[in-house]
Design an enzyme around this catalytic site. Structure first.
Site, PDB file in Angstrom:
ATOM      1  N   TYR A   1       0.853  -1.192   0.000  1.00  0.00           N
ATOM      2  CA  TYR A   1       0.000   0.000   0.000  1.00  0.00           C
ATOM      3  C   TYR A   1       0.885   1.237   0.000  1.00  0.00           C
ATOM      4  O   TYR A   1       1.910   1.269   0.674  1.00  0.00           O
ATOM      5  CB  TYR A   1      -0.923   0.000   1.224  1.00  0.00           C
ATOM      6  CG  TYR A   1      -2.161   0.852   1.047  1.00  0.00           C
ATOM      7  CD1 TYR A   1      -3.188   0.438   0.215  1.00  0.00           C
ATOM      8  CD2 TYR A   1      -2.291   2.071   1.709  1.00  0.00           C
ATOM      9  CE1 TYR A   1      -4.325   1.216   0.044  1.00  0.00           C
ATOM     10  CE2 TYR A   1      -3.436   2.855   1.544  1.00  0.00           C
ATOM     11  CZ  TYR A   1      -4.449   2.425   0.715  1.00  0.00           C
ATOM     12  OH  TYR A   1      -5.569   3.197   0.541  1.00  0.00           O
TER      13      TYR A   1
ATOM     14  N   THR B 225     -21.240  -5.501  -6.416  1.00  0.00           N
ATOM     15  CA  THR B 225     -21.488  -6.265  -5.191  1.00  0.00           C
ATOM     16  C   THR B 225     -20.512  -5.910  -4.075  1.00  0.00           C
ATOM     17  O   THR B 225     -20.700  -6.342  -2.937  1.00  0.00           O
ATOM     18  CB  THR B 225     -21.405  -7.776  -5.466  1.00  0.00           C
ATOM     19  OG1 THR B 225     -20.118  -8.086  -6.020  1.00  0.00           O
ATOM     20  CG2 THR B 225     -22.493  -8.230  -6.433  1.00  0.00           C
TER      21      THR B 225
ATOM     22  N   ILE C  98     -18.724  -3.515  -1.208  1.00  0.00           N
ATOM     23  CA  ILE C  98     -19.395  -2.628  -0.253  1.00  0.00           C
ATOM     24  C   ILE C  98     -19.469  -1.212  -0.797  1.00  0.00           C
ATOM     25  O   ILE C  98     -20.495  -0.533  -0.656  1.00  0.00           O
ATOM     26  CB  ILE C  98     -18.697  -2.685   1.115  1.00  0.00           C
ATOM     27  CG1 ILE C  98     -18.957  -4.038   1.764  1.00  0.00           C
ATOM     28  CG2 ILE C  98     -19.195  -1.557   2.022  1.00  0.00           C
ATOM     29  CD1 ILE C  98     -18.461  -4.184   3.168  1.00  0.00           C
ATOM     30  N   VAL C  99     -18.408  -0.732  -1.463  1.00  0.00           N
ATOM     31  CA  VAL C  99     -18.480   0.587  -2.076  1.00  0.00           C
ATOM     32  C   VAL C  99     -19.605   0.601  -3.108  1.00  0.00           C
ATOM     33  O   VAL C  99     -20.404   1.542  -3.164  1.00  0.00           O
ATOM     34  CB  VAL C  99     -17.141   0.977  -2.728  1.00  0.00           C
ATOM     35  CG1 VAL C  99     -17.295   2.282  -3.523  1.00  0.00           C
ATOM     36  CG2 VAL C  99     -16.056   1.149  -1.673  1.00  0.00           C
TER      37      VAL C  99
ATOM     38  N   ARG D  67     -19.867  -9.765 -12.069  1.00  0.00           N
ATOM     39  CA  ARG D  67     -19.187 -10.879 -12.736  1.00  0.00           C
ATOM     40  C   ARG D  67     -20.158 -12.030 -12.991  1.00  0.00           C
ATOM     41  O   ARG D  67     -21.148 -12.205 -12.271  1.00  0.00           O
ATOM     42  CB  ARG D  67     -18.027 -11.382 -11.876  1.00  0.00           C
ATOM     43  CG  ARG D  67     -16.864 -10.432 -11.771  1.00  0.00           C
ATOM     44  CD  ARG D  67     -15.769 -11.056 -10.912  1.00  0.00           C
ATOM     45  NE  ARG D  67     -16.237 -11.265  -9.539  1.00  0.00           N
ATOM     46  CZ  ARG D  67     -15.612 -12.049  -8.660  1.00  0.00           C
ATOM     47  NH1 ARG D  67     -14.541 -12.739  -9.020  1.00  0.00           N
ATOM     48  NH2 ARG D  67     -16.082 -12.167  -7.432  1.00  0.00           N
TER      49      ARG D  67
ATOM     50  N   ARG E  75     -20.837 -15.588 -12.353  1.00  0.00           N
ATOM     51  CA  ARG E  75     -20.398 -16.595 -11.382  1.00  0.00           C
ATOM     52  C   ARG E  75     -21.623 -17.270 -10.788  1.00  0.00           C
ATOM     53  O   ARG E  75     -22.764 -16.809 -10.960  1.00  0.00           O
ATOM     54  CB  ARG E  75     -19.573 -15.948 -10.278  1.00  0.00           C
ATOM     55  CG  ARG E  75     -20.316 -14.902  -9.474  1.00  0.00           C
ATOM     56  CD  ARG E  75     -19.445 -14.307  -8.392  1.00  0.00           C
ATOM     57  NE  ARG E  75     -20.145 -13.276  -7.646  1.00  0.00           N
ATOM     58  CZ  ARG E  75     -19.604 -12.586  -6.659  1.00  0.00           C
ATOM     59  NH1 ARG E  75     -18.350 -12.815  -6.306  1.00  0.00           N
ATOM     60  NH2 ARG E  75     -20.297 -11.663  -6.020  1.00  0.00           N
TER      61      ARG E  75
ATOM     62  N   GLY F 134     -10.165   1.320  -7.961  1.00  0.00           N
ATOM     63  CA  GLY F 134      -9.618   0.007  -7.627  1.00  0.00           C
ATOM     64  C   GLY F 134      -9.275  -0.748  -8.895  1.00  0.00           C
ATOM     65  O   GLY F 134      -9.594  -0.310 -10.008  1.00  0.00           O
TER      66      GLY F 134
ATOM     67  N   PHE G 252      -9.645   8.112  -8.042  1.00  0.00           N
ATOM     68  CA  PHE G 252      -9.995   8.582  -6.707  1.00  0.00           C
ATOM     69  C   PHE G 252      -9.326   7.693  -5.671  1.00  0.00           C
ATOM     70  O   PHE G 252      -9.383   6.464  -5.746  1.00  0.00           O
ATOM     71  CB  PHE G 252     -11.510   8.561  -6.488  1.00  0.00           C
ATOM     72  CG  PHE G 252     -11.910   9.037  -5.111  1.00  0.00           C
ATOM     73  CD1 PHE G 252     -11.988  10.391  -4.839  1.00  0.00           C
ATOM     74  CD2 PHE G 252     -12.163   8.134  -4.090  1.00  0.00           C
ATOM     75  CE1 PHE G 252     -12.326  10.840  -3.564  1.00  0.00           C
ATOM     76  CE2 PHE G 252     -12.506   8.566  -2.820  1.00  0.00           C
ATOM     77  CZ  PHE G 252     -12.591   9.932  -2.553  1.00  0.00           C
TER      78      PHE G 252
END
Length: 397
Positions: free
Chosen positions: A118, A217, A219-220, A240, A242, A310, A334
Site C-alpha cells: 500500500y 457487489t 461494499i463501495v 461478474r 459466477r 480500484g 480517486f
C-alpha cells in the site's frame, strides 16, 4: 560521602541502627524501581514523609490499561507475520484520550499495508487496523469536549485500531451518536465515504440522472446504489458471471439498483439499447479494470467521466481512440487517503454524521460478520478469501 556523614553524627543506639538498616533496605528496592538517588538520600536522612509525597507524585500519572493488540514486526503475508500480544500501559497525557475499542474491520487496504504494497503505511513494528469505533475510557486533564462513555471514531482514520485500548490526542477522535449501529460506526469511513465522495466530486448529479458501475457487489458498490437511490439517481450495475449471480442481482435490486447486468449480458454491439427508459449516465465507476472497465465506458454519454478507485482484476484499462476523439470521455482516479489528507477534517466529520444517519434510518446497509477479537486469525483467513466469498469481517473487542 556516607562515611563523612556518619562521622559527624552521634553514636546510634541498637534500635536506631536497626531502623537505619531497614531504611537502607527500602532504598535499595526503590533503586530497582527507578527512584532517584536523591529520593533515597531523603528517605534515609529526611524521613519517610517526604519520600511518600515523592512516590505519590511519581505514580499519579494517568495510565491506560494493558492492551491486547494484533501487531506485525515486518511486512509480508498477513497470516504469517501478525501475532497477538499484550502491550503495557501507556501514559495518558493532558490532551490525550484513552479509548476502549468496541469494533474494527479488516479492510483490503489493511491487508495491503501489512503486505507492504500500500502506498501509505506505518513503520514497523506496527499495530494493524485503520478505522473502528470505541468508547472513551479516560481523558487527560486538558480534555473538555469528550468524557468517559462517549462513542468516538478516529477521523481522519488512524493506524493502530486492532487493539483493545488506543491512546491518541483528542484531535483524532470524533464523537458520534451512541444510537449508531456499532458495526456501521466501525466501518463508516473507508467504504461509504469513498462512495459518497465519488458521487459528489466529479460531476453534478441531479435527481433523475444515472450512473454506471462495475464491482457492484462490493461494499463501495452497494453504498453507491443506496446513496444514489436516496438522492433520486438511477444506477446501472455490472457484476461478474459466477454461481449465484441471479441471487446477487436480486440483492442489489433490493438495495435500489435500477439495472443489474452480468458481464456476459453486455457482450452486444449496442449496450445502451438495454437501458430502456433510463438516461445515459454521465458518470461511471470502475474498481475492476480490464474488460469490465471497457463495459463501463460503453455506457457513458458524450463527455462522460469514468472514475477508477480500484483494480481487482489486476488488468489494465484499455480505451479505444474513438472514445477520446468522438465521445470526449474523461478518465480520472480517486483515492480516499489523498482526500482525507487535504485538511478537510470538519467536512469529513459532517459527512460521517450524514452517513451514520442513513445507517440508523436503515437507508445504508451491507453485510458484515462480527467476530470476537480472540478469533482474529479466523476472521483474517476469511478476509484473505481462503474460505470463498465472505461478508466483511469486523472484529468485536
Amino acid at each position: 560521602m556516607h562515611s563523612l556523614i556518619r562521622a559527624t553524627l552521634p553514636a546510634l543506639t541498637k534500635r536506631e541502627r536497626s531502623k537505619m538498616a531497614l531504611a537502607r533496605s527500602v532504598a535499595v528496592k526503590l533503586i530497582n524501581r527507578s527512584i532517584s538517588a536523591t529520593s533515597i538520600f531523603s528517605l534515609e536522612w529526611a524521613g519517610a514523609r517526604r519520600v511518600q509525597a515523592q512516590r505519590v507524585r511519581a505514580f499519579s500519572a494517568l495510565m491506560s490499561p494493558p492492551s491486547k493488540a494484533v501487531v506485525y514486526e515486518r511486512e509480508g503475508p498477513p497470516d504469517s507475520v501478525i501475532k497477538m500480544i499484550e502491550l503495557p500501559p501507556v501514559e495518558v497525557k493532558e490532551n490525550d484520550v484513552c479509548v476502549k475499542m468496541l469494533a474494527a474491520p479488516i479492510n483490503p487496504s489493511d491487508i495491503n499495508r501489512i503486505e507492504g504494497v500500500y502506498p501509505v503505511r506505518p513503520k514497523v513494528p506496527a499495530v494493524g487496523g485503520y478505522e473502528g469505533v470505541g468508547e472513551v475510557y479516560s481523558v487527560g486533564s486538558a480534555v473538555t469536549r469528550l468524557a468517559p462513555g462517549d462513542w468516538v471514531i478516529p477521523s481522519p482514520p488512524s493506524s493502530g485500531t486492532w487493539q483493545s485500548y488506543v491512546v491518541k490526542d483528542q484531535s483524532v477522535w470524533h464523537k458520534i451518536s451512541k444510537d449508531s449501529p456499532m458495526e456501521y460506526a466501525a466501518t463508516i469511513i473507508v467504504n461509504p465515504l469513498t462512495a459518497l465522495r465519488m458521487l459528489e466530486d466529479f460531476t453534478t448529479l441531479n435527481s433523475g440522472d444515472s450512473i454506471v458501475q462495475n464491482g457492484a457487489t462490493s461494499i463501495v458498490g452497494q453504498c453507491i446504489i443506496q446513496i444514489a437511490r436516496h438522492r433520486g439517481i438511477h444506477s446501472i450495475n455490472i457484476i461478474r458471471d459466477r454461481a449465484g449471480s441471479d441471487e446477487a442481482k436480486d440483492k442489489l435490486k433490493g438495495l435500489g439498483a435500477d439495472e443489474v447486468f452480468t458481464e456476459s449480458q453486455l457482450e452486444v454491439k449496442n449496450v445502451k439499447g438495454l437501458l430502456a427508459n433510463l438516461p445515459e449516465p454521465a458518470l461511471g465507476f470502475n474498481c475492476v479494470g480490464g474488460n469490465s472497465a471497457s463495459m463501463v465506458l460503453k455506457f457513458l454519454s458524450q463527455g462522460g467521466t469514468m472514475v477508477t478507485y480500484g483494480g481487482m482484476s489486476k488488468k489494465p484499462i484499455t480505451v479505444s481512440t474513438s472514445s477520446f476523439i468522438f465521445k470526449d470521455l474523461s478518465l480520472k482516479g480517486f483515492w480516499l487517503q489523498k482526500w482525507l489528507s487535504s485538511e478537510k477534517a470538519t467536512e469529513c466529520r459532517n459527512m460521517i454524521d450524514y452517513l451514520l444517519c442513513l445507517a440508523r434510518e436503515g437507508k445504508l446497509k451491507y453485510d458484515m460478520e462480527l467476530v470476537p477479537f480472540n478469533n482474529f486469525q479466523t476472521a483474517l483467513s476469511k478476509a484473505l478469501g481462503l474460505h470463498g466469498s465472505q461478508p466483511k469481517q469486523v472484529i468485536k473487542f
